[in-house]
Scaffold this active site. Sequence first.
Site, PDB file in Angstrom:
ATOM      1  N   HIS A 131       1.424   5.368  -2.485  1.00  0.00           N
ATOM      2  CA  HIS A 131       1.888   6.701  -2.130  1.00  0.00           C
ATOM      3  C   HIS A 131       3.107   7.205  -2.901  1.00  0.00           C
ATOM      4  CE1 HIS A 131      -0.716   7.627   1.291  1.00  0.00           C
ATOM      5  NE2 HIS A 131      -0.578   6.370   1.695  1.00  0.00           N
ATOM      6  N   SER A 149      -4.225   1.438  -4.429  1.00  0.00           N
ATOM      7  CA  SER A 149      -3.671   0.152  -3.976  1.00  0.00           C
ATOM      8  C   SER A 149      -4.751  -0.868  -3.667  1.00  0.00           C
ATOM      9  CB  SER A 149      -2.794   0.368  -2.733  1.00  0.00           C
ATOM     10  OG  SER A 149      -3.561   0.904  -1.668  1.00  0.00           O
ATOM     11  N   GLU A 192      -5.241   9.817   0.696  1.00  0.00           N
ATOM     12  CA  GLU A 192      -5.649   8.410   0.707  1.00  0.00           C
ATOM     13  C   GLU A 192      -6.798   8.107  -0.256  1.00  0.00           C
ATOM     14  OE1 GLU A 192      -4.275   5.885   1.909  1.00  0.00           O
ATOM     15  OE2 GLU A 192      -2.984   6.543   3.551  1.00  0.00           O
ATOM     16  N   HIS A 249       0.834  -1.208   0.000  1.00  0.00           N
ATOM     17  CA  HIS A 249       0.000   0.000   0.000  1.00  0.00           C
ATOM     18  C   HIS A 249       0.866   1.254   0.000  1.00  0.00           C
ATOM     19  CE1 HIS A 249      -2.957   3.021   1.256  1.00  0.00           C
ATOM     20  NE2 HIS A 249      -2.025   3.405   2.124  1.00  0.00           N
TER      21      HIS A 249
END
Length: 290
Positions: A150, A210, A191, A145
């Site tokens: 990110h 993700s 996010e 993730h």
Amino acid sequence: MANAHKAVNQGVAPVTYGTGTRPPRGDYASARADYTCEQQWSRYTPDEHALYERLYQRQAAQLSGLACEEFIAAVAQLGEPHRIPRFDALSERLHRATGWEVVAVPGLIPEEAFFALLAQRRFPVTGWIRKPEEFDYVVEPDVFHDLFGHVPLLFNPVFADYMQAYGAGGLKASRLQACEYLARLYWYTVEFGLIATPQGLRAYGAGILSSAGELRHSVQSTTPQRLGFDVERIMRTRYRIDSYQSTYFVITGFEQLFEATAPDFTPLYERVAHAGELAAEALLPSDKVY
């Protein structure tokens, strides 16, 4: 920082701003005072490298038409997908591009430690990878993730500057007892943010990019509502950490994010505190609906 946690004796207590029931995991005894630790790349097993590759290949195959072009252009910077990247090698490429680096952490870390690392242009990446039975969904961010979701956009100069500004703002927010408001801003942008492009809505949030299921859900499903980006509105809005989002906020460009962090948030925090919280699924007459 999918959900903010508070430090307890250099460990992490399961206290969250979002709603969830699972305690955090990770070896916090190995962490330094700033919560960073060694990646210990040699400890990854062949099965863990294979799991990372399966996760990578599944997500990469879905990006076209769903992820923003800036992310698609940068995801190759992670390197070959057949093994979990070495953070030091990845940091060399990232530093040349935007002055950032990635550092290993045991898992979710306290908000002040998280903000401090971002303000230093150091992005914390969880060292462990999920279990095979968590292939489709893991509540707590793992190495896949954090890396896949990110790091690619940290190669984008505007987004990279936003992340540093967010970290600096977070340090100030912690002194003003306003960390929860910043947690909501992070959740609904970094996010789970969407961006409006000439080709339609696209995902840029790491939690979306993700996730195999939420990527398509966020962009194409008729179930969630998609609202125009508004900092004050976002700071008032609660969220869940263990289900698809019922609301997504849409930016018109990464410059909008950077401009949003420029003003002094002190008076904004006061207005938000007096205005009261909103449920994740709330819809206001003033909302711009996509």
